[in-house]
Design a protein around this motif. Structure first.
Motif, PDB file in Angstrom:
ATOM      1  N   THR A 134      -2.292   9.837   6.460  1.00 58.23           N
ATOM      2  CA  THR A 134      -3.115   9.980   5.255  1.00 58.23           C
ATOM      3  C   THR A 134      -2.580   9.100   4.131  1.00 58.23           C
ATOM      4  N   LEU A 135      -3.418   8.214   3.624  1.00 60.09           N
ATOM      5  CA  LEU A 135      -3.040   7.342   2.509  1.00 60.09           C
ATOM      6  C   LEU A 135      -3.772   7.708   1.226  1.00 60.09           C
ATOM      7  N   VAL A 136      -4.661   8.701   1.301  1.00 60.20           N
ATOM      8  CA  VAL A 136      -5.439   9.156   0.146  1.00 60.20           C
ATOM      9  C   VAL A 136      -5.141  10.627  -0.091  1.00 60.20           C
ATOM     10  N   TYR A 149      -7.394  -0.479   0.971  1.00 55.80           N
ATOM     11  CA  TYR A 149      -6.535   0.495   0.300  1.00 55.80           C
ATOM     12  C   TYR A 149      -5.868  -0.065  -0.957  1.00 55.80           C
ATOM     13  N   LEU A 150      -6.031  -1.343  -1.209  1.00 56.33           N
ATOM     14  CA  LEU A 150      -5.530  -1.900  -2.475  1.00 56.33           C
ATOM     15  C   LEU A 150      -6.304  -1.330  -3.652  1.00 56.33           C
ATOM     16  N   VAL A 153       0.818  -1.213   0.000  1.00 55.59           N
ATOM     17  CA  VAL A 153       0.000   0.000   0.000  1.00 55.59           C
ATOM     18  C   VAL A 153       0.854   1.266   0.000  1.00 55.59           C
ATOM     19  N   THR A 154       1.992   1.243   0.725  1.00 56.59           N
ATOM     20  CA  THR A 154       2.798   2.460   0.896  1.00 56.59           C
ATOM     21  C   THR A 154       4.003   2.564  -0.023  1.00 56.59           C
ATOM     22  N   GLY A 155       4.451   1.417  -0.563  1.00 52.18           N
ATOM     23  CA  GLY A 155       5.654   1.429  -1.381  1.00 52.18           C
ATOM     24  C   GLY A 155       6.939   1.359  -0.587  1.00 52.18           C
ATOM     25  N   ALA A 156       6.847   1.070   0.692  1.00 52.52           N
ATOM     26  CA  ALA A 156       8.033   1.000   1.550  1.00 52.52           C
ATOM     27  C   ALA A 156       8.722  -0.357   1.442  1.00 52.52           C
ATOM     28  N   GLU A 157      10.008  -0.402   1.852  1.00 51.49           N
ATOM     29  CA  GLU A 157      10.773  -1.650   1.831  1.00 51.49           C
ATOM     30  C   GLU A 157      10.393  -2.583   2.971  1.00 51.49           C
TER      31      GLU A 157
END
Length: 461
Positions: free
Chosen positions: A261-263, A339-340, A139-143
């Motif tokens: 905030t994810l949006v 959130y996908l 969802v976040t693009g983190a490692e």
């Protein structure tokens, strides 16, 4: 009747325990609670007599008081309340409501044995974080990611791991106080990091950081001031600029997003708020944020970023003290899956839906509630008006959301009296008083609670 006689006439506990009403309660309630309720009831009557507040009473009066007290004791201290205040993420009322999938997940793990720390493929002990880490990364693009019990804990763990006995450089204008008088500087100090404040309250420049970097600098910290705004003559240093310095000096950059905030709400007509994904794209080494604010999930502190730093945090002994339980993990997983697909998140996560739903939708709902009230309640006046809701929870402090409300007037009660009586309703109704008027904000009221609100006013009619 004389005071002494009133006191002598108070029944004994053993006597009351033989009353039919009490015997019936004993069949379904723990004896300890019943006896305690009887004793407190008698004590209450004794105090009233001594204060000359009552001149007579009957055994029936005492038993009635006993049943009322027992009912309170049998109930939970946690109560459902109706949020008619129009604050979506209301910290005092439990912040974000859980989405349906999150609730299903919680019930499943709470009602059954589960694989909390068991790897079903390998048949051996596993990590509790594995249930959500891949999802958070996607969802976040983190490692990598790790989750603790709230965002203050997330900041403390990150600083303790990367900056213990070292200096953390942060802008003076970002040293915020969060709810309950907890302050970011205090959290930082408790982590073992030495706080180095740079710049001024309203203006911090890149050179303020550069001039304070030395051999003992542990991290460069940026805190998103999600619960207030400084306007006017201001200057701030961007994440990209901090990352550039950090890369040159080999110093990790931590960004505390806070609200989580994810949006991108600017797509929906709101003021721009930095998202978690942007912080990762811009190169922040570690990002921390809350689970129960703008994300719309359970209370949690989520830490994401470069794998080498997250792995260090997972090995920190503090992580065990700050870890979250199975039900929080289950709720977080259920929330994050929405959130996908952003459209699914907006539709199914209550916090997002309440913030982004149109005022016209709430106008129709307000009209329905007003009709119900007017059809049953006579001595109150109800007016439908446009107004504004708030996001709350220390998020988007300057944002006002257009909505429709019902304003209530009464010749019988002052606004303050009506607020108290609604708050003391069997199902408490939390309203707001604005310009000396009682306001019911439809944005945070559910249709299923309309009848409860009508009955509460009817009882006061």
């Amino acid at each position: 009747m004389e005071k002494n006689q009133l006191l002598r006439n108070l029944p004994k506990i053993d006597e009351l325990l033989k009353e039919e009403i009490v015997v019936n309660e004993l069949s379904s309630t723990m004896r300890t609670i019943v006896v305690e309720s009887l004793r407190e009831t008698i004590d209450s009557y004794r105090d009233l007599i001594l204060k000359d507040d009552i001149k007579e009473y009957s055994k029936e009066d005492i038993l009635k008081s006993f049943l009322e007290l027992l009912s309170d004791k049998k109930g939970s201290n946690f109560k459902k309340v109706i949020n008619a205040a129009g604050v979506v993420i209301h910290t005092n009322l439990g912040r974000s409501l859980l989405a349906k999938k999150a609730l299903e997940n919680v019930i499943n793990v709470a009602d059954n044995f589960n694989n909390l720390e068991y790897d079903l493929k390998k048949g051996q002990r596993g990590s509790r974080y594995s249930h959500v880490e891949e999802l958070i990364k996607k969802v976040t693009g983190a490692e990598a990611a790790v989750v603790v019990n709230n965002n203050a804990a997330a900041v403390m763990l990150a600083l303790n791991t990367l900056c213990k006995d070292k200096e953390a450089i942060v802008s003076r204008g970002q040293l915020v106080e969060i709810g309950g008088s907890f302050r970011v500087p205090d959290v930082m100090t408790f982590s073992g990091a030495k706080l180095v404040e740079v710049g001024t309250t309203n203006r911090t420049h890149l050179y303020d950081y550069e001039n304070n970097i030395n051999e003992n600098t542990g991290v460069l910290l940026k805190v998103h001031t999600s619960n207030f705004k400084i306007l006017g003559f201001t200057e701030d240093v961007s994440v990209e600029e901090l990352v550039e310095i950090g890369n040159k000096k080999d110093i990790p950059v931590i960004e505390d997003i806070g609200s989580g905030t994810l949006v991108d709400f600017s797509k929906y007509g709101f003021t721009y708020e930095p998202t978690v994904q942007e912080s990762i794209r811009k190169g922040a080494d570690v990002v921390t944020f809350s689970g129960d604010k703008m994300l719309g999930g359970p209370q949690a502190g989520i830490i994401i970023g470069k794998k080498k730093y997250i792995d260090k945090m997972k090995k920190n002994q503090l992580t065990r003290a700050l870890r979250i339980d199975k039900m929080t993990l289950a709720a977080l997983e259920g929330t994050l899956k929405y959130y996908l697909d952003e459209s699914e998140a907006v539709k199914n996560i209550p916090t997002l839906h309440m913030i982004l739903s149109s005022k016209e939708e709430h106008k129709k709902r307000a009209q329905r509630l007003k009709r119900k009230l007017q059809n049953k309640v006579n001595n109150f006046k109800f007016a439908l008006e446009e107004d504004y809701s708030m996001v709350g929870g220390g998020s988007m402090p300057a944002e006002r959301i257009e909505t429709y409300v019902i304003k209530v007037k009464s010749d019988k009660f002052s606004p303050q009296e009506l607020e108290r009586k609604l708050r003391e309703n069997e199902t408490p109704i939390i309203i707001r008083v604005s310009n000396n008027e009682v306001v019911l904000d439809l944005r945070t009221i559910f249709d299923k609670d309309f009848d409860t609100i009508v009955d509460a006013f009817d009882a006061l009619d």
